[in-house]
Every structure is written in C-alpha cells, then in structure tokens.
Design an enzyme around this catalytic site. Structure first.
Site, mmCIF file in Angstrom:
data_model
loop_
_atom_site.group_PDB
_atom_site.id
_atom_site.type_symbol
_atom_site.label_atom_id
_atom_site.label_comp_id
_atom_site.label_asym_id
_atom_site.label_seq_id
_atom_site.Cartn_x
_atom_site.Cartn_y
_atom_site.Cartn_z
ATOM 1 N N GLU A 108 0.831 -1.210 0.000
ATOM 2 C CA GLU A 108 0.000 0.000 0.000
ATOM 3 C C GLU A 108 0.871 1.268 0.000
ATOM 4 O O GLU A 108 0.501 2.299 0.576
ATOM 5 C CB GLU A 108 -1.015 -0.019 1.146
ATOM 6 C CG GLU A 108 -1.846 -1.294 1.081
ATOM 7 C CD GLU A 108 -3.282 -1.153 1.454
ATOM 8 O OE1 GLU A 108 -3.801 -0.028 1.468
ATOM 9 O OE2 GLU A 108 -3.910 -2.197 1.715
HETATM 10 N N1 COS Z 1 -7.219 10.710 -4.461
HETATM 11 C C1 COS Z 1 -7.755 11.002 -5.665
HETATM 12 N N2 COS Z 1 -7.007 11.367 -6.733
HETATM 13 C C2 COS Z 1 -5.682 11.426 -6.550
HETATM 14 C C3 COS Z 1 -5.063 11.136 -5.312
HETATM 15 C C4 COS Z 1 -5.888 10.778 -4.245
HETATM 16 N N3 COS Z 1 -5.357 10.487 -3.041
HETATM 17 N N4 COS Z 1 -3.714 11.276 -5.445
HETATM 18 C C5 COS Z 1 -3.505 11.658 -6.719
HETATM 19 N N5 COS Z 1 -4.683 11.739 -7.384
HETATM 20 C C6 COS Z 1 -4.883 12.156 -8.773
HETATM 21 C C7 COS Z 1 -4.262 13.519 -8.974
HETATM 22 O O1 COS Z 1 -5.183 14.532 -8.651
HETATM 23 C C8 COS Z 1 -3.934 13.514 -10.444
HETATM 24 O O2 COS Z 1 -5.108 13.796 -11.164
HETATM 25 P P1 COS Z 1 -5.103 14.542 -12.602
HETATM 26 O O3 COS Z 1 -4.857 13.495 -13.607
HETATM 27 O O4 COS Z 1 -6.467 15.126 -12.729
HETATM 28 O O5 COS Z 1 -4.012 15.574 -12.565
HETATM 29 C C9 COS Z 1 -3.574 12.061 -10.695
HETATM 30 O O6 COS Z 1 -4.183 11.283 -9.654
HETATM 31 C C10 COS Z 1 -2.089 11.813 -10.721
HETATM 32 O O7 COS Z 1 -1.606 12.087 -9.415
HETATM 33 P P2 COS Z 1 -0.096 12.366 -9.055
HETATM 34 O O8 COS Z 1 0.391 13.518 -9.866
HETATM 35 O O9 COS Z 1 -0.018 12.466 -7.584
HETATM 36 O O10 COS Z 1 0.653 11.070 -9.548
HETATM 37 P P3 COS Z 1 2.194 10.780 -9.434
HETATM 38 O O11 COS Z 1 2.466 9.829 -10.525
HETATM 39 O O12 COS Z 1 3.001 11.994 -9.285
HETATM 40 O O13 COS Z 1 2.387 10.078 -8.013
HETATM 41 C C11 COS Z 1 2.253 8.246 -6.512
HETATM 42 C C12 COS Z 1 1.675 9.032 -7.677
HETATM 43 C C13 COS Z 1 3.712 7.919 -6.553
HETATM 44 C C14 COS Z 1 1.948 8.989 -5.226
HETATM 45 C C15 COS Z 1 1.430 6.995 -6.666
HETATM 46 O O14 COS Z 1 1.802 6.379 -7.897
HETATM 47 C C16 COS Z 1 1.568 6.031 -5.555
HETATM 48 O O15 COS Z 1 0.940 6.208 -4.511
HETATM 49 N N6 COS Z 1 2.348 4.971 -5.770
HETATM 50 C C17 COS Z 1 2.409 3.871 -4.881
HETATM 51 C C18 COS Z 1 1.398 2.883 -5.302
HETATM 52 C C19 COS Z 1 1.085 1.937 -4.225
HETATM 53 O O16 COS Z 1 0.822 2.323 -3.091
HETATM 54 N N7 COS Z 1 1.076 0.690 -4.580
HETATM 55 C C20 COS Z 1 0.844 -0.351 -3.654
HETATM 56 C C21 COS Z 1 -0.440 -1.001 -3.948
HETATM 57 S S1 COS Z 1 -0.692 -2.265 -2.776
HETATM 58 S S2 COS Z 1 -2.600 -2.302 -2.768
#
Ligand code: COS
Length: 387
Positions: free
Chosen positions: A364
């Site tokens: 996660e």
């Molecule tokens: N809720 C709703 N929307 C969200 C959000 C949230 N918490 N966080 C981001 N978004 C949306 C953003 O608003 C953005 O939207 P737009 O396309 O309209 O601009 C989009 O999603 C992209 O967001 P962001 O710019 O934050 O993406 P990044 O690629 O920079 O970063 C991370 C994303 C690294 C934070 C994300 O890929 C991540 O959490 N990775 C880890 C994944 C993970 O936890 N995997 C384990 C799964 S085990 S079940």
C-alpha cells in the site's frame, strides 16, 4: 480538543478486543504454521460486521465512522495481521472504492455481498513490473462489443485466490498515461482467463491469501466499468487513502501487542535473581515502544478524524501509515530483544509479529512513497517528475 471516545466507540472497541483475544488470536499461530487461509475465521469476522464496517447500513455495512473502524482494525491487527489484511482489503480497498465510485446498480449489487462476507473482493493494481509507479499499468483493456477484454498480469494480490470480485486496473490508451486507466469490476466465476496462483515463500503473513493473477482475455461487460474510463488511477489513489489508514491502524495493534507481550514477559522472566523488567535498559526498551505506540495511535486518530469530518487527508494518512508501519517494525524487533532467545521461536507472539510486520512498510505504498507524498505536500514539488 477532545481525546475521549464515545460510549459506542468504547463498547465497539471492547467487543473487538474480546473477539480478537477469544476467536482470532487462538487460531493465528496454527494458521501461520500451516500457511492456512482460514475461511471459517473470515466468516466469523464477517458475522461481526467488520467487513464493510464503514459502508452505510443501506448497503449492508455497519455504518461506522473511520475512528471506530480504526479501533476495530487495531484490535484485529494486534491478534493477527493475516486476518487484519482481509478486513483492510475487503473494506478499505474494495468496498470503499465501490461506495465512492460505483454507480447505483454496482453499489446495490456488490456491497451487500461483500459486507456480508458472502463474496470476497480483491484489488488488482500491482503488477510484476508495476509497483510504486502505479500509473505505469502494463495490463491492457481493449474495447469489444458489449464490454472490454483484459490481458496482463497482477502480482501480490491479497485474497486473489478466493475473490469473487476483482477490481482490475488496466490501461485502455497508453498515450494518455494515467488518464487512460480504467477500473473494471471483474466477476471471477466462470472466467477461464482469470488465473490466480498462490504465492509461496513469503517471509510472513502465512495465514493470508496472496496471489499472482494471469489475465487472459478476461471479459468485463460495459456495466461493470467503475467510474469513467480514465478515472482508474484516481480510483486507485483514493482507495489507498482508505487502505493506508487501515494498515496504519493494524500496525498500532502490532505495536500494542509488542508492548503487552514485552511487559508480561519482562515482569515474569528472572535473571540475576530479579525480573528483567527491573533493569533500566529493559525499561528503556519498553518505554520507547510505548511512546511509539501512542504516537502512532494519535496519528491514526487524526487521519480518521479528518476522514470523518470530510476534510482532505491524503498527506495525514501517509504520515500515519509511514509512522505506524515503521514504529511497528521497530517495536517487533525490540520485543524480540526483550524476549531474548524465547522471542526467536513461535511460542510467543512476537516472532509472528516480526515476520508479519515487515511487509507493512512495503505494501500500500512503501515508506519512501509516503515520504514523497509528504515532501510534495510540504514543498509543492513532485520529486517523481524529472526536472
Ligand atoms: N485521491 C484522488 N485522486 C488522486 C489522489 C488521491 N489520493 N492522489 C492523486 N490523485 C490524482 C491527482 O489529482 C492527479 O489527477 P489529474 O490526472 O487530474 O491531474 C492524478 O491522480 C495523478 O496524481 P499524481 O500527480 O499524484 O501522480 P504521481 O504519478 O506523481 O504520483 C504516486 C503518484 C507515486 C503517489 C502513486 O503512484 C503512488 O501512490 N504509488 C504507490 C502505489 C502503491 O501504493 N502501490 C501499492 C499497492 S498495494 S494495494
């Protein structure tokens, strides 16, 4: 500021504590030893109303707030992380996504089945080549008459071998990057192309079901697309806002379990003719465990309060997840130190805590991903985007 729980929250916590001690805990070691995913126990958890705890009653849930949900998850996490994982996946990743993003028909159809435990659900985001970079989905969904055909593979999917419903994230248009991802509600029964396999050789969570899933021309009808095509990434991220909270709460339970086990052992175990708890160096270990446990719990409460009051909470949830998981890894390690050689065998719960907790700073979202989310909130700079 009011730190008191309501009478109802207090009662629900005591009930969960008793259930965890009397029903979950006694089965945990044996299930871990035998690598047995205990579906009878899952049924008992469902009967308690813990699957879908935060889902409104009209859909078969318990209609609880996030703080109360966190209290339940803490108690189950103290007893057995494998069973806590069932609650986190089913409730936070699957049910909360359907509740937030599903249309009326999808909510009416799936939430009662999931909340009652009649069906299990899984969350298919991670892939063999897609972990932290969740937007880079290799699984493809292609439009066909009446629905979508999905091809690819998913990895590290909790409940994947037992799921009746799989939330599958897939790319529909690679040029659109994260804005091309869709979320597909895949019913697994009768889908020959949905091919889960148990993952063997895990360090811990031996009582948990973890699958790799092959997706070979899996069909998803149009009515089972959740949200709009292109909203899949947002759905996944918002699911993780709930999932990370649940993992954090479960880790508070591990911290508390480590404190309880270490206090008990150190006050009973004698060396140099006195209980080892009378040594300052042992008390220092106990004190640090207690401080980390309380701090982690407070961060979980804050994230839960923000959720319950409808305020933005992604950063605070990441803070809670980061701190609570790292604290739990630390506490489990320290608890073994307090137990000495006895902590190295599974006669005491700390050995299982140590093996089970390690994954929590990985799944996660790793601790590093949580720090990037926190760092971006502080600076406004996305460290993932090449400058
Ligand atoms: N809720 C709703 N929307 C969200 C959000 C949230 N918490 N966080 C981001 N978004 C949306 C953003 O608003 C953005 O939207 P737009 O396309 O309209 O601009 C989009 O999603 C992209 O967001 P962001 O710019 O934050 O993406 P990044 O690629 O920079 O970063 C991370 C994303 C690294 C934070 C994300 O890929 C991540 O959490 N990775 C880890 C994944 C993970 O936890 N995997 C384990 C799964 S085990 S079940």
């Amino acid at each position: 500021m009011d730190f008191a729980l309501s009478d109802e929250q207090d009662l629900i916590r005591s009930t969960a504590r008793q259930f965890a001690d009397e029903v979950i805990r006694p089965a945990a070691d044996e299930n871990a030893r035998k690598s047995h995913f205990d579906t009878d126990l899952v049924r008992k958890i469902a009967d308690q109303g813990y699957l879908g705890a935060i889902v409104p009653r009209e859909y078969g849930g318990a209609g609880l707030d996030y703080i109360t949900y966190g209290l339940i998850v803490e108690e189950i996490g103290r007893a057995d992380s494998a069973m806590r994982t069932v609650i986190s996946v089913q409730t936070s990743l699957v049910c909360s996504s359907i509740l937030k993003w599903g249309n009326d028909a999808q909510k009416q159809k799936y939430l009662p089945l999931l909340c009652s435990g009649e069906w299990l659900g899984c969350f298919g985001l991670t892939e063999p080549d897609t972990g932290s970079d969740a937007a880079n989905q290799r699984t493809r969904a292609t439009k066909v008459d009446g629905g979508w055909r999905i091809n690819g593979a998913k990895m590290w999917i909790s409940l994947g071998n037992h799921a009746n419903l799989a939330l599958i994230f897939a790319q529909t248009d690679p040029e659109k990057k994260h804005r091309g991802i869709g979320c597909f509600l895949v019913e697994t029964e009768g889908q020959d192309g949905f091919q889960p396999q148990e993952i063997h050789g895990k360090m811990g969570l031996h009582g948990s079901d973890t699958a790799q899933i092959g997706l070979d021309d899996v069909f998803c009808p149009d009515e089972n697309v959740m949200g709009e095509i292109g909203e899949g990434f947002k759905i996944a991220m918002s699911a993780l806002d709930s999932g990370r909270y649940s993992v954090a709460a479960g880790c508070v339970g591990i911290c508390q379990g480590c404190v309880d086990a270490s206090v008990k052992y150190s006050t009973e175990r004698k060396q140099f003719d006195r209980p080892i708890a009378s040594f300052q160096l042992v008390q220092a270990m106990l004190a640090e465990m207690k401080v980390k446990t309380d701090a982690a719990r407070m961060l979980v409460f804050r994230a839960g309060w923000l959720k319950d009051t409808g305020q933005p909470n992604t950063t605070e949830t990441s803070i809670a997840k980061y701190f609570a998981t790292e604290a739990a890894v630390w506490c489990a390690n320290e608890a073994i130190q307090v137990h000495g050689g006895s902590g190295y065998a599974d006669d005491f719960p700390v050995e299982r805590y140590f093996r089970d907790v390690r994954v929590t700073t990985l799944y996660e979202g790793t601790s590093q991903i949580q720090k990037l989310i926190i760092g971006r909130a502080l600076t406004g700079i996305n460290a993932l985007v090449p400058s």
